[in-house]
Design an enzyme around this catalytic site. Structure first.
Site, PDB file in Angstrom:
ATOM      1  CG  HIS A   8      -0.896   5.106  29.338  1.00 38.38           C
ATOM      2  ND1 HIS A   8      -1.559   4.466  28.319  1.00 38.38           N
ATOM      3  CD2 HIS A   8      -0.479   4.136  30.180  1.00 38.38           C
ATOM      4  CE1 HIS A   8      -1.561   3.171  28.547  1.00 38.38           C
ATOM      5  NE2 HIS A   8      -0.915   2.941  29.662  1.00 38.38           N
ATOM      6  CG  ASP A  37       4.363  -0.465  29.415  1.00 31.01           C
ATOM      7  OD1 ASP A  37       3.928  -0.794  30.523  1.00 31.01           O
ATOM      8  OD2 ASP A  37       3.717   0.226  28.595  1.00 31.01           O
ATOM      9  CG  HIS A  50       2.131  -2.155  26.017  1.00 31.50           C
ATOM     10  ND1 HIS A  50       1.399  -3.239  25.593  1.00 31.50           N
ATOM     11  CD2 HIS A  50       1.591  -1.784  27.196  1.00 31.50           C
ATOM     12  CE1 HIS A  50       0.446  -3.509  26.481  1.00 31.50           C
ATOM     13  NE2 HIS A  50       0.542  -2.635  27.465  1.00 31.50           N
TER      14      HIS A  50
HETATM   15  O1  G3P Z   1      -0.123   2.658  33.887  1.00 32.76           O
HETATM   16  C1  G3P Z   1      -0.609   1.359  33.957  1.00 32.76           C
HETATM   17  C2  G3P Z   1      -1.055   0.864  32.613  1.00 32.76           C
HETATM   18  O2  G3P Z   1      -0.099   1.236  31.665  1.00 32.76           O
HETATM   19  C3  G3P Z   1      -1.262  -0.609  32.621  1.00 32.76           C
HETATM   20  O3  G3P Z   1      -1.727  -1.111  31.417  1.00 32.76           O
HETATM   21  O4  G3P Z   1      -1.448  -2.309  29.284  1.00 32.76           O
HETATM   22  O5  G3P Z   1      -1.320   0.130  29.313  1.00 32.76           O
HETATM   23  O6  G3P Z   1       0.509  -1.218  30.275  1.00 32.76           O
HETATM   24  P1  G3P Z   1      -0.945  -1.122  30.019  1.00 32.76           P
HETATM   25 CA    CA Z   2       2.010   0.348  31.071  1.00 30.10          CA
END
Ligand code: G3P
Ligand code: CA
Length: 290
Positions: A8, A37, A50
């Site tokens: 992540h 992201d 992000h």
């Molecule tokens: O993988 C999905 C997750 O990344 C969604 O939440 O806020 O970490 O982008 P966030």
């Molecule tokens: Ca994400």
């Protein structure tokens, strides 16, 4: 089941999220794939960040969209994390990545890897970000039939049902993920610093968007169901229904043994984690050395 591990924002518990170091570490940790992201800069570059603004993850301030790529390159995206970046991961400078640079890193992995791209939106969907990403991928040989570019299998994710519907016309359903999040009215009110009526109104609007996203999983528009751990815990019947209907469950952000147990019991095939090395160990998978 052979559960796939997505890092992540890279190995973001070790190095600052979305940095070169975080992604190189994720590959070294044996992640099956990575998540990112995207944001568009003022001059149309796709950068891996992000938040809408620079404040949390760099020494800059203000909206990402107001800066050119060259201006963003001047900023430090690594030091806030407090982890020293080794020279082989590029040192502190040069840690900001474009989508192309991430694809270069993944191309150098020497094995098949997966890339999960998330498109973030507020209330309104704008196709520009998706179009720009698909154009960049196409320039690198990605095609909409198998969603593969070289050694990289690409999937696409969004919380926004309009984005998922737009993507559904352009990418295979099997590589399209509707993200879902458990919405707590009290938390929302606190986070946004709004009163009870505005808080409930927002929750109502978000709830409608959530229902639309759930519908896209029920009707198969999206083949990947992407609940957060809290959503999975609160709505196990939805996950079970999608699994029975042939959807793949990809859950975020799974960092603890307790959350992993919940996922395994629910038939989850893919976990997104800040801690890919620990997740491998928890799943009993050794890290292969080259
Ligand atoms: O993988 C999905 C997750 O990344 C969604 O939440 O806020 O970490 O982008 P966030
Ligand atoms: Ca994400």
């Amino acid at each position: 089941m052979d559960v796939k591990i997505f890092a992540h924002r890279g190995a973001s518990s070790t190095y600052a999220e979305h940095t070169r170091a975080a992604y190189l570490q994720a590959l070294a940790d044996g992640a099956d794939g990575v998540e990112c992201d995207l944001h568009l800069t003022a001059d149309g570059a796709l950068v891996l960040i992000h938040d809408d603004d620079l404040d949390r993850t760099s020494n800059g301030t203000g909206p990402v969209a107001d800066r050119t790529l060259a201006e963003l390159r001047e900023l430090d995206f690594a030091s806030w994390k407090g982890a020293t970046i080794p020279p082989e991961y590029g040192g502190t400078a040069g840690q900001l990545l474009t989508l192309d640079e991430l694809l270069d890193i993944l191309a150098g992995a020497g094995r098949a890897v997966r890339l999960a791209i998330e498109f973030k939106y507020g209330a309104f969907f704008d196709a520009g970000l998706v179009d720009a990403a698909l154009d960049r991928l196409a320039a690198r040989g990605w095609n909409a039939t198998d969603s593969v570019a070289g050694n990289v299998e690409v999937s696409f994710m969004s919380f926004h049902p309009e984005a998922v519907k737009y993507l559904a016309e352009r990418v295979p359903a099997a590589q399209l993920c509707q993200l879902l999040e458990e919405v707590e009215v009290a938390e929302l009110r606190e986070e946004l610093d709004v009163g009870p009526i505005a808080g409930h109104t927002l929750a109502f609007i978000l709830g409608r968007a959530q229902a639309a996203g759930e519908g896209l999983l029920d009707d198969g528009t999206a083949g990947l169901a992407g609940p957060g751990v809290d959503y999975l815990r609160a709505n196990p019947e939805n996950a079970a229904r999608w699994l029975a209907a042939g959807r793949t469950l990809r859950v975020w952000t799974v960092d603890s043994a307790e959350d992993l147990r919940l996922c395994l019991a629910a038939g989850v095939a893919e976990v997104t984690t800040n801690r890919p090395a620990e997740m491998r160990a928890m799943l009993g998978r050794a890290v292969e050395t080259a």
